[in-house]
Scaffold this motif. Sequence first.
Motif, PDB file in Angstrom:
ATOM      1  N   PHE A  35       0.853  -1.011  -0.080  1.00  0.00           N
ATOM      2  CA  PHE A  35       0.029   0.133  -0.050  1.00  0.00           C
ATOM      3  C   PHE A  35       0.888   1.122   0.100  1.00  0.00           C
ATOM      4  O   PHE A  35       1.924   1.162   0.898  1.00  0.00           O
ATOM      5  CB  PHE A  35      -0.958  -0.007   1.316  1.00  0.00           C
ATOM      6  CG  PHE A  35      -1.952  -1.129   1.034  1.00  0.00           C
ATOM      7  CD1 PHE A  35      -3.047  -1.009   0.802  1.00  0.00           C
ATOM      8  CD2 PHE A  35      -1.778  -2.317   1.616  1.00  0.00           C
ATOM      9  CE1 PHE A  35      -3.977  -1.925   0.730  1.00  0.00           C
ATOM     10  CE2 PHE A  35      -2.459  -3.295   1.615  1.00  0.00           C
ATOM     11  CZ  PHE A  35      -3.680  -3.298   1.117  1.00  0.00           C
ATOM     12  N   ILE A  36       0.492   2.304  -0.808  1.00  0.00           N
ATOM     13  CA  ILE A  36       1.330   3.386  -0.936  1.00  0.00           C
ATOM     14  C   ILE A  36       0.657   4.707  -0.554  1.00  0.00           C
ATOM     15  O   ILE A  36      -0.573   5.068  -1.233  1.00  0.00           O
ATOM     16  CB  ILE A  36       1.978   3.563  -2.532  1.00  0.00           C
ATOM     17  CG1 ILE A  36       2.700   2.411  -3.133  1.00  0.00           C
ATOM     18  CG2 ILE A  36       2.762   4.835  -2.595  1.00  0.00           C
ATOM     19  CD1 ILE A  36       2.909   2.314  -4.291  1.00  0.00           C
ATOM     20  N   VAL A  37       0.980   5.540   0.274  1.00  0.00           N
ATOM     21  CA  VAL A  37       0.634   6.749   0.487  1.00  0.00           C
ATOM     22  C   VAL A  37       0.908   7.837  -0.150  1.00  0.00           C
ATOM     23  O   VAL A  37       2.330   8.033  -0.163  1.00  0.00           O
ATOM     24  CB  VAL A  37       0.499   6.848   1.902  1.00  0.00           C
ATOM     25  CG1 VAL A  37      -0.241   8.260   2.260  1.00  0.00           C
ATOM     26  CG2 VAL A  37      -0.114   5.734   2.914  1.00  0.00           C
ATOM     27  N   THR A  38       0.423   8.309  -1.149  1.00  0.00           N
ATOM     28  CA  THR A  38       0.961  10.004  -1.854  1.00  0.00           C
ATOM     29  C   THR A  38       0.131  10.792  -1.343  1.00  0.00           C
ATOM     30  O   THR A  38      -0.911  11.003  -0.884  1.00  0.00           O
ATOM     31  CB  THR A  38       0.849   9.326  -3.356  1.00  0.00           C
ATOM     32  OG1 THR A  38      -0.709   9.735  -3.822  1.00  0.00           O
ATOM     33  CG2 THR A  38       1.340   8.063  -3.736  1.00  0.00           C
ATOM     34  N   TRP A  66      -3.014   4.086  -2.475  1.00  0.00           N
ATOM     35  CA  TRP A  66      -3.121   3.196  -3.590  1.00  0.00           C
ATOM     36  C   TRP A  66      -2.518   1.730  -3.133  1.00  0.00           C
ATOM     37  O   TRP A  66      -2.072   1.397  -2.183  1.00  0.00           O
ATOM     38  CB  TRP A  66      -1.947   3.611  -4.520  1.00  0.00           C
ATOM     39  CG  TRP A  66      -1.966   5.030  -4.996  1.00  0.00           C
ATOM     40  CD1 TRP A  66      -1.796   6.129  -4.393  1.00  0.00           C
ATOM     41  CD2 TRP A  66      -2.446   5.402  -6.157  1.00  0.00           C
ATOM     42  NE1 TRP A  66      -1.937   7.165  -5.321  1.00  0.00           N
ATOM     43  CE2 TRP A  66      -2.691   6.863  -6.594  1.00  0.00           C
ATOM     44  CE3 TRP A  66      -3.220   4.852  -7.343  1.00  0.00           C
ATOM     45  CZ2 TRP A  66      -2.965   7.428  -7.622  1.00  0.00           C
ATOM     46  CZ3 TRP A  66      -3.645   5.491  -8.482  1.00  0.00           C
ATOM     47  CH2 TRP A  66      -3.605   6.980  -8.600  1.00  0.00           C
ATOM     48  N   GLY A  67      -2.682   0.898  -4.130  1.00  0.00           N
ATOM     49  CA  GLY A  67      -2.432  -0.668  -3.914  1.00  0.00           C
ATOM     50  C   GLY A  67      -1.390  -0.850  -4.987  1.00  0.00           C
ATOM     51  O   GLY A  67      -1.647  -0.618  -6.100  1.00  0.00           O
ATOM     52  N   SER A  95      -3.185  -0.134  -8.420  1.00  0.00           N
ATOM     53  CA  SER A  95      -4.510  -0.390  -8.313  1.00  0.00           C
ATOM     54  C   SER A  95      -5.286   0.510  -9.288  1.00  0.00           C
ATOM     55  O   SER A  95      -4.746   1.524  -9.613  1.00  0.00           O
ATOM     56  CB  SER A  95      -5.131  -0.109  -6.925  1.00  0.00           C
ATOM     57  OG  SER A  95      -4.497   1.305  -6.377  1.00  0.00           O
ATOM     58  N   ASP A  96      -6.562   0.162  -9.664  1.00  0.00           N
ATOM     59  CA  ASP A  96      -7.349   0.859 -10.748  1.00  0.00           C
ATOM     60  C   ASP A  96      -7.747   2.168  -9.775  1.00  0.00           C
ATOM     61  O   ASP A  96      -8.178   3.017 -10.500  1.00  0.00           O
ATOM     62  CB  ASP A  96      -8.531   0.110 -11.152  1.00  0.00           C
ATOM     63  CG  ASP A  96      -7.968  -1.082 -11.846  1.00  0.00           C
ATOM     64  OD1 ASP A  96      -6.949  -1.044 -12.493  1.00  0.00           O
ATOM     65  OD2 ASP A  96      -8.701  -2.212 -11.984  1.00  0.00           O
ATOM     66  N   ASN A  97      -7.834   2.142  -8.601  1.00  0.00           N
ATOM     67  CA  ASN A  97      -8.364   3.163  -7.822  1.00  0.00           C
ATOM     68  C   ASN A  97      -7.549   3.733  -6.758  1.00  0.00           C
ATOM     69  O   ASN A  97      -6.568   3.165  -6.472  1.00  0.00           O
ATOM     70  CB  ASN A  97      -9.826   3.159  -7.394  1.00  0.00           C
ATOM     71  CG  ASN A  97     -10.149   2.065  -6.111  1.00  0.00           C
ATOM     72  OD1 ASN A  97      -9.212   1.142  -6.138  1.00  0.00           O
ATOM     73  ND2 ASN A  97     -10.799   2.567  -5.258  1.00  0.00           N
ATOM     74  N   PHE A  98      -7.694   4.718  -5.683  1.00  0.00           N
ATOM     75  CA  PHE A  98      -7.048   5.038  -4.675  1.00  0.00           C
ATOM     76  C   PHE A  98      -8.078   5.458  -3.603  1.00  0.00           C
ATOM     77  O   PHE A  98      -9.419   5.761  -3.863  1.00  0.00           O
ATOM     78  CB  PHE A  98      -6.138   6.147  -4.858  1.00  0.00           C
ATOM     79  CG  PHE A  98      -6.596   7.278  -5.585  1.00  0.00           C
ATOM     80  CD1 PHE A  98      -7.414   8.409  -4.643  1.00  0.00           C
ATOM     81  CD2 PHE A  98      -6.240   7.662  -6.854  1.00  0.00           C
ATOM     82  CE1 PHE A  98      -7.652   9.416  -5.187  1.00  0.00           C
ATOM     83  CE2 PHE A  98      -6.694   8.785  -7.448  1.00  0.00           C
ATOM     84  CZ  PHE A  98      -7.402   9.669  -6.646  1.00  0.00           C
ATOM     85  N   VAL A  99      -7.838   5.310  -2.318  1.00  0.00           N
ATOM     86  CA  VAL A  99      -8.632   5.959  -1.107  1.00  0.00           C
ATOM     87  C   VAL A  99      -8.199   7.356  -0.884  1.00  0.00           C
ATOM     88  O   VAL A  99      -7.030   7.438  -0.747  1.00  0.00           O
ATOM     89  CB  VAL A  99      -8.554   4.843  -0.082  1.00  0.00           C
ATOM     90  CG1 VAL A  99      -9.333   5.316   1.070  1.00  0.00           C
ATOM     91  CG2 VAL A  99      -8.934   3.616  -0.184  1.00  0.00           C
ATOM     92  N   THR A 100      -9.103   8.150  -0.821  1.00  0.00           N
ATOM     93  CA  THR A 100      -8.834   9.668  -0.541  1.00  0.00           C
ATOM     94  C   THR A 100      -9.037   9.655   0.851  1.00  0.00           C
ATOM     95  O   THR A 100     -10.124   9.583   1.671  1.00  0.00           O
ATOM     96  CB  THR A 100      -9.767  10.662  -1.326  1.00  0.00           C
ATOM     97  OG1 THR A 100      -9.708  10.212  -2.805  1.00  0.00           O
ATOM     98  CG2 THR A 100      -9.595  12.118  -0.776  1.00  0.00           C
ATOM     99  N   VAL A 101      -7.900  10.059   1.606  1.00  0.00           N
ATOM    100  CA  VAL A 101      -7.788  10.644   3.087  1.00  0.00           C
ATOM    101  C   VAL A 101      -7.784  11.932   3.324  1.00  0.00           C
ATOM    102  O   VAL A 101      -6.644  12.417   3.017  1.00  0.00           O
ATOM    103  CB  VAL A 101      -6.799   9.574   3.761  1.00  0.00           C
ATOM    104  CG1 VAL A 101      -6.700   9.938   5.453  1.00  0.00           C
ATOM    105  CG2 VAL A 101      -7.107   8.291   3.460  1.00  0.00           C
TER     106      VAL A 101
END
Length: 206
Positions: A35-38, A66-67, A95-101
Amino acid sequence: LDDGSTDIRLCANDGIADELTFLADNEASELLYLFIVTDEENNVLSTSNSGIIDFEGAPAGICHVWGLSYSGTLMLEPGDNITEIELSDECFDLSDNFVTVTRLHVEGGTVSLADGSTETVVCQGDDASDVLTFESQGAGTTGSFIFVVTDDNNIILSTSEDGVIDFSEAPEGICRVWGLNYTGNLLAQPGDNAAEIALSDECFDL
């Protein structure tokens, strides 16, 4: 996230752990996964093998999680842009998407009377005005700001958006005037103890 959502808002630097668990729908499970945080520009901030990430202590702002499925040796470092480099020396797929934090930071700052003082006396029943003007310094710009009037036991008596407060109808005794910076919906109501309740349903600082 572990509840299936892909967007979350957190209260940054409030002393409460902001540990989140991220999951991957990964068909290539025999490969390595990261998992990558950008930041919003896709620059790497940190990585996690477990998918458990604590955002407490991170500055206010927005980041993406991201994954990455990959084989071989990982090539990315903090500061790299994941859209501009080879992420491993063999096969990889982002990954095709990301999680927004979204990390929110609220700051109540300090309050004073217009002349800079923090204590005054009003005499009820005389001809003098009991209208006082309060100002705030150093309050956060995120969300909303109001002044909260309490008694000396921190029980809320009233609130004011502009800081102009009339004490002519207040009972005899001591009042306190606080500043409240908050996001979300205001929960504080007259009769509540400002020191003991959640003042909003999201982030707040008195």
